[in-house]
Design an enzyme around this catalytic site. Structure first.
Site, PDB file in Angstrom:
ATOM      1  N   ARG A  31      -2.006 -14.555   5.073  1.00  0.00           N
ATOM      2  CA  ARG A  31      -2.284 -13.629   5.898  1.00  0.00           C
ATOM      3  C   ARG A  31      -1.541 -13.844   7.378  1.00  0.00           C
ATOM      4  NH1 ARG A  31      -7.133 -10.424   4.796  1.00  0.00           N
ATOM      5  NH2 ARG A  31      -6.878 -10.224   6.977  1.00  0.00           N
ATOM      6  N   HIS A  48      -1.754  -5.239   1.755  1.00  0.00           N
ATOM      7  CA  HIS A  48      -3.165  -6.071   1.290  1.00  0.00           C
ATOM      8  C   HIS A  48      -3.185  -7.688   0.757  1.00  0.00           C
ATOM      9  CE1 HIS A  48      -7.680  -7.100  -0.581  1.00  0.00           C
ATOM     10  NE2 HIS A  48      -7.376  -8.069  -0.703  1.00  0.00           N
ATOM     11  N   TYR A  68     -12.372  -2.877  -3.421  1.00  0.00           N
ATOM     12  CA  TYR A  68     -12.927  -2.658  -2.196  1.00  0.00           C
ATOM     13  C   TYR A  68     -14.471  -2.256  -2.188  1.00  0.00           C
ATOM     14  CZ  TYR A  68      -8.391  -2.189   0.007  1.00  0.00           C
ATOM     15  OH  TYR A  68      -6.950  -2.641   0.774  1.00  0.00           O
ATOM     16  N   PHE A 103     -15.500   3.786   6.822  1.00  0.00           N
ATOM     17  CA  PHE A 103     -13.966   4.038   6.593  1.00  0.00           C
ATOM     18  C   PHE A 103     -13.997   4.088   5.183  1.00  0.00           C
ATOM     19  CE2 PHE A 103     -13.737  -0.498   8.020  1.00  0.00           C
ATOM     20  CZ  PHE A 103     -13.737  -0.959   6.993  1.00  0.00           C
ATOM     21  N   ARG A 130       2.674  -5.852   9.024  1.00  0.00           N
ATOM     22  CA  ARG A 130       2.337  -5.421  10.014  1.00  0.00           C
ATOM     23  C   ARG A 130       2.153  -4.605  11.580  1.00  0.00           C
ATOM     24  NH1 ARG A 130      -3.865  -7.040   7.991  1.00  0.00           N
ATOM     25  NH2 ARG A 130      -3.953  -5.837   5.860  1.00  0.00           N
ATOM     26  N   THR A 185      -5.369  -7.129  10.538  1.00  0.00           N
ATOM     27  CA  THR A 185      -5.428  -5.764   9.908  1.00  0.00           C
ATOM     28  C   THR A 185      -5.124  -4.605  11.266  1.00  0.00           C
ATOM     29  OG1 THR A 185      -7.238  -6.432   9.461  1.00  0.00           O
ATOM     30  CG2 THR A 185      -7.284  -4.329   9.875  1.00  0.00           C
ATOM     31  N   LYS A 194       0.672  -1.196   0.280  1.00  0.00           N
ATOM     32  CA  LYS A 194      -0.066   0.444  -0.310  1.00  0.00           C
ATOM     33  C   LYS A 194       0.500   1.022   0.037  1.00  0.00           C
ATOM     34  CE  LYS A 194      -4.006  -2.504   1.973  1.00  0.00           C
ATOM     35  NZ  LYS A 194      -5.052  -2.231   3.145  1.00  0.00           N
ATOM     36  N   GLU A 211      -9.436 -11.335  -7.368  1.00  0.00           N
ATOM     37  CA  GLU A 211      -8.758 -10.108  -7.303  1.00  0.00           C
ATOM     38  C   GLU A 211      -7.617 -10.047  -8.634  1.00  0.00           C
ATOM     39  OE1 GLU A 211     -10.119  -8.711  -2.243  1.00  0.00           O
ATOM     40  OE2 GLU A 211      -7.861  -9.535  -2.463  1.00  0.00           O
ATOM     41  N   ASN A 238      -1.437   0.220   6.455  1.00  0.00           N
ATOM     42  CA  ASN A 238      -1.452  -1.218   8.026  1.00  0.00           C
ATOM     43  C   ASN A 238      -0.924  -1.886   6.664  1.00  0.00           C
ATOM     44  OD1 ASN A 238      -3.128  -1.528   5.932  1.00  0.00           O
ATOM     45  ND2 ASN A 238      -4.172  -2.850   7.640  1.00  0.00           N
TER      46      ASN A 238
HETATM   47  P1  ADP Z   1      -7.429  -6.916   5.540  1.00  0.00           P
HETATM   48  O1  ADP Z   1      -7.154  -6.082   4.581  1.00  0.00           O
HETATM   49  O2  ADP Z   1      -6.894  -7.210   7.072  1.00  0.00           O
HETATM   50  O3  ADP Z   1      -7.709  -7.832   5.351  1.00  0.00           O
HETATM   51  P2  ADP Z   1     -10.087  -5.815   6.341  1.00  0.00           P
HETATM   52  O4  ADP Z   1     -10.814  -6.387   4.926  1.00  0.00           O
HETATM   53  O5  ADP Z   1     -11.467  -5.335   7.267  1.00  0.00           O
HETATM   54  O6  ADP Z   1      -9.274  -6.017   6.344  1.00  0.00           O
HETATM   55  O7  ADP Z   1     -10.579  -4.221   5.163  1.00  0.00           O
HETATM   56  C1  ADP Z   1      -9.764  -3.495   4.806  1.00  0.00           C
HETATM   57  C2  ADP Z   1      -9.036  -1.849   4.663  1.00  0.00           C
HETATM   58  O8  ADP Z   1      -9.754  -1.720   5.723  1.00  0.00           O
HETATM   59  C3  ADP Z   1      -7.239  -2.667   5.697  1.00  0.00           C
HETATM   60  O9  ADP Z   1      -6.594  -3.193   5.445  1.00  0.00           O
HETATM   61  C4  ADP Z   1      -8.063  -1.286   6.213  1.00  0.00           C
HETATM   62  O10 ADP Z   1      -6.549  -0.790   5.567  1.00  0.00           O
HETATM   63  C5  ADP Z   1      -8.913  -0.420   5.936  1.00  0.00           C
HETATM   64  N1  ADP Z   1      -9.597  -1.074   7.222  1.00  0.00           N
HETATM   65  C6  ADP Z   1     -10.243  -1.541   7.997  1.00  0.00           C
HETATM   66  N2  ADP Z   1     -10.486  -1.566   9.453  1.00  0.00           N
HETATM   67  C7  ADP Z   1     -10.461   0.017   9.532  1.00  0.00           C
HETATM   68  C8  ADP Z   1     -11.080   0.688  10.192  1.00  0.00           C
HETATM   69  N3  ADP Z   1     -11.972   0.474  11.614  1.00  0.00           N
HETATM   70  N4  ADP Z   1     -10.966   2.482  10.339  1.00  0.00           N
HETATM   71  C9  ADP Z   1      -9.689   2.805   8.832  1.00  0.00           C
HETATM   72  N5  ADP Z   1      -9.881   1.696   8.653  1.00  0.00           N
HETATM   73  C10 ADP Z   1      -9.745   0.952   8.145  1.00  0.00           C
HETATM   74 MG    MG Z   2     -10.318  -8.213   3.548  1.00  0.00          MG
END
Ligand code: ADP
Ligand code: MG
Length: 140
Positions: free
Chosen positions: A87, A117, A51, A59, A104, A93, A11, A128, A114
């Site tokens: 993962r 992805h 997304y 968010f 992370r 996350t 990212k 994807e 973070n």
């Molecule tokens: P992951 O990337 O671990 O699969 P998610 O699919 O739940 O997590 O979320 C996608 C992305 O959205 C996260 O990697 C992060 O960049 C962002 N994100 C998730 N939860 C939050 C939050 N509570 N506040 C801000 N950004 C968030």
């Molecule tokens: Mg995800």
């Protein structure tokens, strides 16, 4: 276990800090092979579509803005159990909850910024990968 492929994105917070190589070393040391890779600037439409599953979340707009705030590195990672393995290498996350040694934990700036992805299931991995790569761009 089976050999799988998963989509990875390094990212903008990580490309900005020149962390591509350090993150790739985590994937390779963790047993994953980078079988496709390209550095791109995502458009707003691409980030929104990618997304889309999070469209209703509070968010979402911030996340899209963040994902287009600089270049990203799109990757296909291949290996045994690659989706779950990636993962594990990424960590939780929220970096506050990420295990020691994960990407992370070491590199993320916040729950949003973070650093990486990774696809979360076989169906999403296939979708994807196809969203960003032609089959001819992936060389296993
Ligand atoms: P992951 O990337 O671990 O699969 P998610 O699919 O739940 O997590 O979320 C996608 C992305 O959205 C996260 O990697 C992060 O960049 C962002 N994100 C998730 N939860 C939050 C939050 N509570 N506040 C801000 N950004 C968030
Ligand atoms: Mg995800």
């Amino acid at each position: 276990m089976a050999v799988e492929r998963t989509l990875s994105i390094i990212k903008p917070d990580a490309t900005r800090r020149n962390l591509t190589g350090k993150i790739n070393a985590k994937f390779e040391d963790g047993g994953l092979r980078i079988v496709a890779q390209k550095r791109v600037q995502l458009s707003k439409a691409q980030a929104e579509a990618f997304y889309g599953v999070h469209r209703e979340r509070g968010f979402f707009n911030d996340l899209v803005s963040f994902m287009i705030s600089g270049p990203v590195v799109l990757q296909v990672l291949e290996g045994e159990n690659a989706i779950a393995r990636n993962r594990e290498i990424m960590g939780a996350t929220n970096p506050a909850n990420a295990a020691e040694g994960t990407i992370r934990k070491e590199f993320a700036e916040s729950i949003e910024a973070n650093s990486v992805h990774g696809s979360d299931a076989p169906e999403t991995a296939a979708q994807e990968i196809a969203f960003f790569f032609a089959g001819t761009e992936i060389v296993g």
